[in-house]
Design a protein around this motif. Structure first.
Motif, PDB file in Angstrom:
ATOM      1  N   ALA A 226      16.816  59.349 104.094  1.00  0.00           N
ATOM      2  CA  ALA A 226      17.252  60.301 104.741  1.00  0.00           C
ATOM      3  C   ALA A 226      18.918  60.610 104.574  1.00  0.00           C
ATOM      4  O   ALA A 226      20.005  61.608 105.043  1.00  0.00           O
ATOM      5  N   ASN A 227      19.194  60.168 103.651  1.00  0.00           N
ATOM      6  CA  ASN A 227      20.151  60.043 103.200  1.00  0.00           C
ATOM      7  C   ASN A 227      21.017  61.355 101.947  1.00  0.00           C
ATOM      8  O   ASN A 227      21.260  60.913 101.218  1.00  0.00           O
ATOM      9  N   ARG A 228      21.213  62.727 102.349  1.00  0.00           N
ATOM     10  CA  ARG A 228      20.461  63.013 101.257  1.00  0.00           C
ATOM     11  C   ARG A 228      21.336  64.061 101.690  1.00  0.00           C
ATOM     12  O   ARG A 228      22.622  63.958 101.697  1.00  0.00           O
ATOM     13  N   LYS A 229      21.629  64.313  99.836  1.00  0.00           N
ATOM     14  CA  LYS A 229      23.221  65.126 100.049  1.00  0.00           C
ATOM     15  C   LYS A 229      22.725  66.446  99.341  1.00  0.00           C
ATOM     16  O   LYS A 229      21.675  67.515  99.186  1.00  0.00           O
ATOM     17  N   ILE A 230      23.690  67.069 100.310  1.00  0.00           N
ATOM     18  CA  ILE A 230      23.620  68.916 100.017  1.00  0.00           C
ATOM     19  C   ILE A 230      23.991  69.391  99.318  1.00  0.00           C
ATOM     20  O   ILE A 230      25.277  69.471  98.921  1.00  0.00           O
TER      21      ILE A 230
END
Length: 425
Positions: A226-230
């Motif tokens: 869930a620790n996505r990078k934009i």
């Protein structure tokens, strides 16, 4: 951190890398300053880190021309979180140089034992991942979060633009996609950065790789999918939806495509002189021959400005929110009134663009206090200094001001609010 007491736990700091241009998302500003769910990406990242009780301070690294953007980010933070954020330092032309600048700034302010390095564009970092990062840095001295790779990976040899020959197909169970926050013994990482800089190397895009180059054994701990990078515009849209659903009542949805309307509010306040030796103007105590008669501290500049902001959002006036009949406001510092009005603007997804005040008085003269007043108002309102203007004039000896019976202030505030009619249409 079980078994670690407050006196024995290592001090932990975080470097947040926010100096990139982030141009792939479009929209005319770096992605870390775009708003998702009512707050900027960077503000959400800073808030997530600051909320962790184990992190003592946060060192942001920003671009040289991003001071105004960063000031708006700070304004989006709760005061307790804002207190952990150190003044930003200027980043370099590469990520490695930016991280190095942040590490050196921490060294100058009192070196921590453990440092986390985190990307500004990863606002989904949660407390559990931060906790794992802190523990891994403490236990292993160099650690990065990673998640299992679900797609088959090919190592290729380029043949032409967009075309490559497969050289190897690594086993997926041995591969990890690396994230941030990455965690290190601070002194070791700083030494590694200094060594790389001395060797003329500045192209490391990952601190784990730089640590490997410096000969440090690096471990991979459990990351978070869930620790996505934009990275792309679509990531911003998805982040806006996610954060709007999570806390829409506190920070209303304002997507990158949200239409805004500009509102102008005005305010006016006056107080008569009485015995005393000072007046408050714009949050600054100014020596004077007399004081003012008031229920609170009688700061006409902040009172007028508060009314201007309340007028811009059509939410009553200062007396509505802080009635003079209520004894809890007797002698109150007027910065509380202005801060409250600013909070109401932001809770509606609004942005404060400009604050303009004119003080009408024969005395005291405010010329030599002008910049201090501007700075104080900018601090209270959480806006850049360039968004605050204060002027003073007399009334040419006319009226109660001209007779030196009192002083007054008028103010104007320009804000942007989401266009609810457009959103409904």
């Amino acid at each position: 951190m079980a078994g670690i007491t407050a006196s024995t736990a290592p001090s932990v700091a975080a470097v947040v890398v926010a100096a990139g241009k982030g141009i792939r998302v479009g929209g005319g500003m770096p992605k870390q300053y775009r708003r998702v769910g009512g707050r900027s990406v960077l503000a959400r990242t800073l808030a997530a880190l600051a909320a962790h009780e184990g992190i003592a301070r946060i060192q942001p690294v920003i671009a040289a021309d991003a001071a105004d953007f960063f000031a708006e980010c700070l304004a989006d933070l709760d005061p307790a979180h804002r207190a952990k954020v150190a003044p930003p330092v200027e980043g370099g032309t590469t990520r490695q140089r930016s991280v190095h600048a942040g590490l050196e700034a921490l060294d100058g302010s009192g070196a921590p034992e453990v440092v986390l390095v985190h990307d500004a564009a990863r606002p989904f970092v949660d407390a559990a991942l931060i906790e794992r990062a802190v523990a891994a840095g403490r236990d292993h001295r160099a650690a990065v979060p990673g998640v299992s790779v679900t797609d088959t990976i090919k190592r290729v040899e380029p043949l032409a633009p967009g075309i490559g020959r497969v050289v190897e197909t690594p086993a997926r169970d041995a591969l990890r996609a690396v994230q941030t926050p990455q965690s290190f013994a601070y002194a070791l990482l700083l030494d590694a950065h200094r060594s790389a800089a001395a060797a003329g190397l500045d192209a490391f895009t990952d601190d784990g790789a730089l640590a490997e180059w410096a000969g440090l054994p690096v471990v991979v701990f459990e990351g978070d999918t869930a620790n996505r990078k934009i990275t792309q515009a679509s990531d911003l849209i998805e982040a806006d939806r996610a954060f709007s659903g999570a806390d829409a009542r506190t920070f209303p949805m304002t997507s990158p495509m949200t239409a805004y309307v500009t509102r102008l509010g005005t305010g006016f306040d006056v107080h008569a002189f009485t015995e005393g030796d000072h007046v408050w103007l714009g949050g600054v105590r100014i020596p004077a021959d007399r004081g003012v008669l008031a229920h609170s501290d009688g700061d006409v500049a902040l009172h007028a400005l508060t009314d201007a902001l309340l007028g811009a959002i059509a939410d009553g006036d200062i007396g509505t929110h802080f009635p003079p009949s209520d004894e809890q406001w007797r002698g109150a510092s007027s910065d509380r009134f202005l801060a409250h009005a600013c909070k109401l603007v932001r809770e509606r997804g609004g942005r404060i663009d400009h604050l303009d005040i004119t003080v009408l008085a024969e005395a005291p003269r405010i010329g030599k206090h002008r910049e201090e007043i501007r700075a104080r108002i900018a601090e209270i309102a959480g806006v850049p200094l360039t968004a605050v203007s204060i002027k003073a004039t007399t009334t040419e000896k006319l009226g109660f001001v001209g007779r030196a019976e009192g002083l007054a202030a008028q103010a104007a505030a320009t804000v942007r609010l989401p266009d609810e009619e457009s959103a409904q249409g």
